[in-house]
Design a protein around this motif. Structure first.
Motif, mmCIF file in Angstrom:
data_model
loop_
_atom_site.group_PDB
_atom_site.id
_atom_site.type_symbol
_atom_site.label_atom_id
_atom_site.label_comp_id
_atom_site.label_asym_id
_atom_site.label_seq_id
_atom_site.Cartn_x
_atom_site.Cartn_y
_atom_site.Cartn_z
ATOM 1 N N GLU A 247 0.819 -1.224 0.000
ATOM 2 C CA GLU A 247 0.000 0.000 0.000
ATOM 3 C C GLU A 247 0.845 1.263 0.000
ATOM 4 O OE1 GLU A 247 -2.290 -0.575 3.507
ATOM 5 O OE2 GLU A 247 -3.191 -2.408 2.681
ATOM 6 N N LEU A 248 2.141 1.117 0.255
ATOM 7 C CA LEU A 248 2.981 2.316 0.429
ATOM 8 C C LEU A 248 3.587 2.850 -0.857
ATOM 9 C CD1 LEU A 248 5.054 1.364 3.601
ATOM 10 C CD2 LEU A 248 3.187 2.991 3.454
ATOM 11 N N VAL A 249 3.478 2.105 -1.933
ATOM 12 C CA VAL A 249 4.292 2.479 -3.101
ATOM 13 C C VAL A 249 3.969 3.860 -3.660
ATOM 14 C CG1 VAL A 249 4.894 0.140 -3.839
ATOM 15 C CG2 VAL A 249 2.830 1.218 -4.735
ATOM 16 N N TRP A 250 2.754 4.366 -3.397
ATOM 17 C CA TRP A 250 2.395 5.697 -3.933
ATOM 18 C C TRP A 250 2.827 6.833 -3.023
ATOM 19 C CZ3 TRP A 250 1.569 5.280 -8.774
ATOM 20 C CH2 TRP A 250 1.019 4.095 -9.279
ATOM 21 N N ASP A 251 3.299 6.506 -1.850
ATOM 22 C CA ASP A 251 3.743 7.543 -0.908
ATOM 23 C C ASP A 251 5.048 8.156 -1.447
ATOM 24 O OD1 ASP A 251 4.894 8.945 1.170
ATOM 25 O OD2 ASP A 251 4.519 7.413 2.687
ATOM 26 N N PRO A 252 5.061 9.480 -1.689
ATOM 27 C CA PRO A 252 6.269 10.095 -2.280
ATOM 28 C C PRO A 252 7.534 9.834 -1.446
ATOM 29 C CG PRO A 252 4.468 11.692 -2.139
ATOM 30 C CD PRO A 252 3.993 10.460 -1.441
ATOM 31 N N ALA A 253 7.381 9.677 -0.147
ATOM 32 C CA ALA A 253 8.571 9.459 0.707
ATOM 33 C C ALA A 253 9.303 8.175 0.331
ATOM 34 C CB ALA A 253 8.154 9.407 2.174
ATOM 35 N N ILE B 158 23.926 6.068 -0.233
ATOM 36 C CA ILE B 158 23.276 7.253 0.370
ATOM 37 C C ILE B 158 22.405 6.792 1.538
ATOM 38 C CG2 ILE B 158 21.736 9.247 0.071
ATOM 39 C CD1 ILE B 158 22.813 9.524 -2.755
ATOM 40 N N CYS B 159 21.410 5.971 1.207
ATOM 41 C CA CYS B 159 20.635 5.359 2.291
ATOM 42 C C CYS B 159 20.185 4.001 1.769
ATOM 43 C CB CYS B 159 19.419 6.209 2.655
ATOM 44 S SG CYS B 159 18.265 6.435 1.295
ATOM 45 N N ALA B 160 19.808 3.121 2.692
ATOM 46 C CA ALA B 160 19.224 1.845 2.249
ATOM 47 C C ALA B 160 17.854 2.155 1.641
ATOM 48 C CB ALA B 160 19.090 0.909 3.449
ATOM 49 N N SER B 161 17.412 1.316 0.727
ATOM 50 C CA SER B 161 16.119 1.514 0.056
ATOM 51 C C SER B 161 15.021 1.782 1.089
ATOM 52 C CB SER B 161 15.803 0.234 -0.738
ATOM 53 O OG SER B 161 14.422 0.039 -0.801
ATOM 54 N N ILE B 162 14.217 2.821 0.823
ATOM 55 C CA ILE B 162 13.220 3.231 1.832
ATOM 56 C C ILE B 162 12.115 2.182 1.968
ATOM 57 C CG2 ILE B 162 11.587 5.050 2.525
ATOM 58 C CD1 ILE B 162 14.491 5.958 2.571
ATOM 59 N N ILE B 163 11.683 1.640 0.839
ATOM 60 C CA ILE B 163 10.604 0.649 0.959
ATOM 61 C C ILE B 163 11.107 -0.594 1.705
ATOM 62 C CG2 ILE B 163 10.860 -0.500 -1.311
ATOM 63 C CD1 ILE B 163 7.607 -0.250 -1.270
ATOM 64 N N SER B 164 12.379 -0.914 1.508
ATOM 65 C CA SER B 164 12.943 -2.064 2.235
ATOM 66 C C SER B 164 12.971 -1.778 3.736
ATOM 67 C CB SER B 164 14.367 -2.361 1.759
ATOM 68 O OG SER B 164 14.359 -2.598 0.383
ATOM 69 N N GLN B 165 13.266 -0.544 4.076
ATOM 70 C CA GLN B 165 13.294 -0.199 5.503
ATOM 71 C C GLN B 165 11.890 -0.290 6.099
ATOM 72 O OE1 GLN B 165 15.966 2.950 6.923
ATOM 73 N NE2 GLN B 165 16.449 3.397 4.797
ATOM 74 N N ARG B 166 10.900 0.122 5.293
ATOM 75 C CA ARG B 166 9.519 0.032 5.804
ATOM 76 C C ARG B 166 9.106 -1.436 5.947
ATOM 77 N NH1 ARG B 166 6.947 5.124 5.728
ATOM 78 N NH2 ARG B 166 5.294 3.994 6.809
ATOM 79 N N LEU B 167 9.526 -2.250 4.989
ATOM 80 C CA LEU B 167 9.213 -3.679 5.092
ATOM 81 C C LEU B 167 9.887 -4.269 6.339
ATOM 82 C CD1 LEU B 167 7.913 -6.247 3.890
ATOM 83 C CD2 LEU B 167 10.037 -6.633 2.640
ATOM 84 N N ALA B 168 11.126 -3.851 6.568
ATOM 85 C CA ALA B 168 11.855 -4.359 7.736
ATOM 86 C C ALA B 168 11.132 -3.989 9.033
ATOM 87 C CB ALA B 168 13.272 -3.791 7.746
ATOM 88 N N GLY C 262 16.559 -10.102 -1.523
ATOM 89 C CA GLY C 262 16.517 -9.128 -2.619
ATOM 90 C C GLY C 262 16.165 -7.711 -2.182
ATOM 91 N N TRP C 263 15.742 -7.538 -0.941
ATOM 92 C CA TRP C 263 15.386 -6.200 -0.453
ATOM 93 C C TRP C 263 16.608 -5.457 0.049
ATOM 94 C CZ3 TRP C 263 10.362 -4.272 -0.655
ATOM 95 C CH2 TRP C 263 9.372 -5.185 -1.035
ATOM 96 N N ARG C 264 17.692 -6.161 0.223
ATOM 97 C CA ARG C 264 18.991 -5.611 0.590
ATOM 98 C C ARG C 264 18.927 -4.762 1.859
ATOM 99 N NH1 ARG C 264 21.295 -8.387 0.179
ATOM 100 N NH2 ARG C 264 23.303 -7.387 0.044
ATOM 101 N N LEU C 265 18.812 -5.407 2.975
ATOM 102 C CA LEU C 265 18.751 -4.645 4.215
ATOM 103 C C LEU C 265 19.518 -5.314 5.365
ATOM 104 C CD1 LEU C 265 17.134 -1.918 4.559
ATOM 105 C CD2 LEU C 265 16.038 -3.130 6.399
ATOM 106 N N GLY C 266 20.361 -4.509 5.992
ATOM 107 C CA GLY C 266 21.116 -4.982 7.146
ATOM 108 C C GLY C 266 21.388 -3.810 8.066
ATOM 109 N N TYR C 267 22.169 -4.035 9.112
ATOM 110 C CA TYR C 267 22.517 -2.916 9.996
ATOM 111 C C TYR C 267 23.779 -3.204 10.801
ATOM 112 C CZ TYR C 267 19.516 -5.678 13.197
ATOM 113 O OH TYR C 267 18.925 -6.682 13.922
#
Ligand SMILES: Cc1ncc(COP(=O)(O)O)c(C=O)c1O
Length: 394
Positions: free
Chosen positions: A54-60, A267-277, A239-244
């Motif tokens: 549901e988030l894909v349309w959010d400009p952020a 620059i930053c990790a993918s924003i949608i991946s961070q939201r999924l995380a 495939g979402w490429r997220l770690g810390y």
């Protein structure tokens, strides 16, 4: 004379990634089955995927975010680190996966000419991360032949005898490719040895939830310790490429240096991946552990398939998703065996030479569901029986 066409010595001197070689090998086959790549067969939690849909349309989502990660994700990660990993004084930076976290750390901590320490067999991407950043003085230490635990006595001697002192000791816990789990006293001892020597300790905890037979994963904390984590295997988010990265909050200037590197690479990790995380964390470690339980059967199936090599030659499987097996003495050329197994028996595994230990193979039991694991393991068992009794016949 110009420099066009001249490639960097750093890149040229870096090993060819084993996984790309393995993918090329698999592409030569008609119906390969892979016990090679370190992946899990599950996808991220359904509820979390539904929420990000549901988030894909959010400009952020399509913009950049803070280099160090979304504030709400970092807060959730610090809570998880406190409650689950007992890391109470750690600051967090979100990265595009654990591998990027490692490269970020090597760039922040090491200079060309520094020496670093790993234990054989080692995680190939950590080795090549050192190589490709110009850190070529890699001291490779031994493990105990039976347990595959890093030899702490050797480490103590090496850190005190090597001048200048090595900059970083790198560990993976539970291990890739060893599949072993480091007991807490050993981890603490290694951490103390590093502290006394004035050396950084980087611990990659990518498989923190992948523990079997009642054993528990533990972490150590300290100003000299940097812990790395990943969402790839735990939540099926490869495939979402997220770690810390979790590092001591007492370190002056550490975050600023990490940020320079972060800003110049992802620059930053993918924003949608961070939201999924963030939503995956709502499901929590219990969700992951449930799936890991299901891997016990896979481990048993693959372990049985390795029996032609002799039970004493098969190690690991206490943690992570790997078994580590020694090939017969007359077949030390592990890449040749891997190619033969692939072409003749249609099953792909990783050669130990990629981890600094020729004459071995790494076999993963996480990437296929039980039925497929059975089929791949059957191919492997037949292949190994043939190897042992008849050799690499065509
Ligand atoms: C020990 C270890 N660290 C890091 C990675 C890569 O993790 P990520 O996908 O988070 O970059 C892997 C993947 O196989 C791994 O085994």
């Amino acid at each position: 004379m110009g420099s066009f066409g001249m490639l960097s010595r750093r890149a040229l001197g870096t090993e060819v990634p084993v996984m790309t070689q393995i993918r090329e090998l698999a592409a030569e086959l008609t119906n390969p089955m892979s016990l090679a790549q370190g992946v899990v067969y599950w996808q991220p939690p359904q509820k979390a995927l539904d929420k990000v849909k549901e988030l894909v349309w959010d400009p952020a989502i399509s913009s950049y975010g803070p280099d160090e990660g979304l504030p709400e994700l970092r807060v959730a990660l610090q809570k998880k680190l406190r409650e689950e990993n007992k890391l109470t004084k750690s600051a967090v930076m979100v990265t595009a996966g654990a591998n990027q976290a490692f490269v970020n750390l090597v760039l922040a901590l090491c200079d060309h000419g520094d020496s670093v320490v790993m234990f054989q067999p080692y995680y190939f991407n950590a080795y090549t991360a050192f190589q490709m950043t110009g850190v070529t003085n890699i001291i490779v230490g031994p493990r105990h032949p039976h347990t595959l635990y890093p030899d702490a006595d050797w480490l103590e001697r090496t850190l005190s005898d090597s001048k200048p002192t090595p900059k970083v000791v790198s560990l993976v816990n539970p291990g890739n490719p060893s599949g072993t789990n480091l007991p807490e006293p050993l981890l603490k001892r290694i951490s103390d040895i590093c502290k006394d020597a004035g050396c950084w300790l980087i611990i990659d905890n990518t498989y923190e939830y992948f523990m079997y037979d009642g054993s528990k994963h533990c972490c150590v904390e300290g100003d000299q310790v940097v812990n790395i984590f990943s969402f790839s295997k735990t939540y099926g988010m490869m495939g979402w490429r997220l770690g810390y990265i979790a590092y001591s909050e007492n370190l002056d200037g550490f975050a600023a240096e990490l940020l320079k590197i972060q800003d110049n690479i992802p620059i930053c990790a993918s924003i949608i991946s961070q939201r999924l995380a963030l939503h995956a964390l709502e499901e929590g470690g219990g969700w992951v552990r449930e799936r890991v339980k299901g891997l016990v059967k896979n481990r048993e199936i693959v372990k049985e398939a390795l029996e032609p090599l002799g039970k004493e030659n098969v190690k690991g499987g206490e943690g992570a998703i790997y078994l580590w097996a020694k090939l017969p003495e007359e077949h030390r050329d592990d890449f040749k065996v891997v190619r033969w197994l692939a072409h003749r028996h249609g099953v792909v595994v990783v050669p130990g030479c990629a981890c600094g230990s020729p004459g071995h193979v790494r076999v993963s039991f996480g990437g296929l569901k039980e039925e497929e694991t059975r089929e791949a393991a059957e191919r492997l068992r037949k292949g190994l029986e043939e190897l042992v009794h008849r050799g690499m016949v065509e």
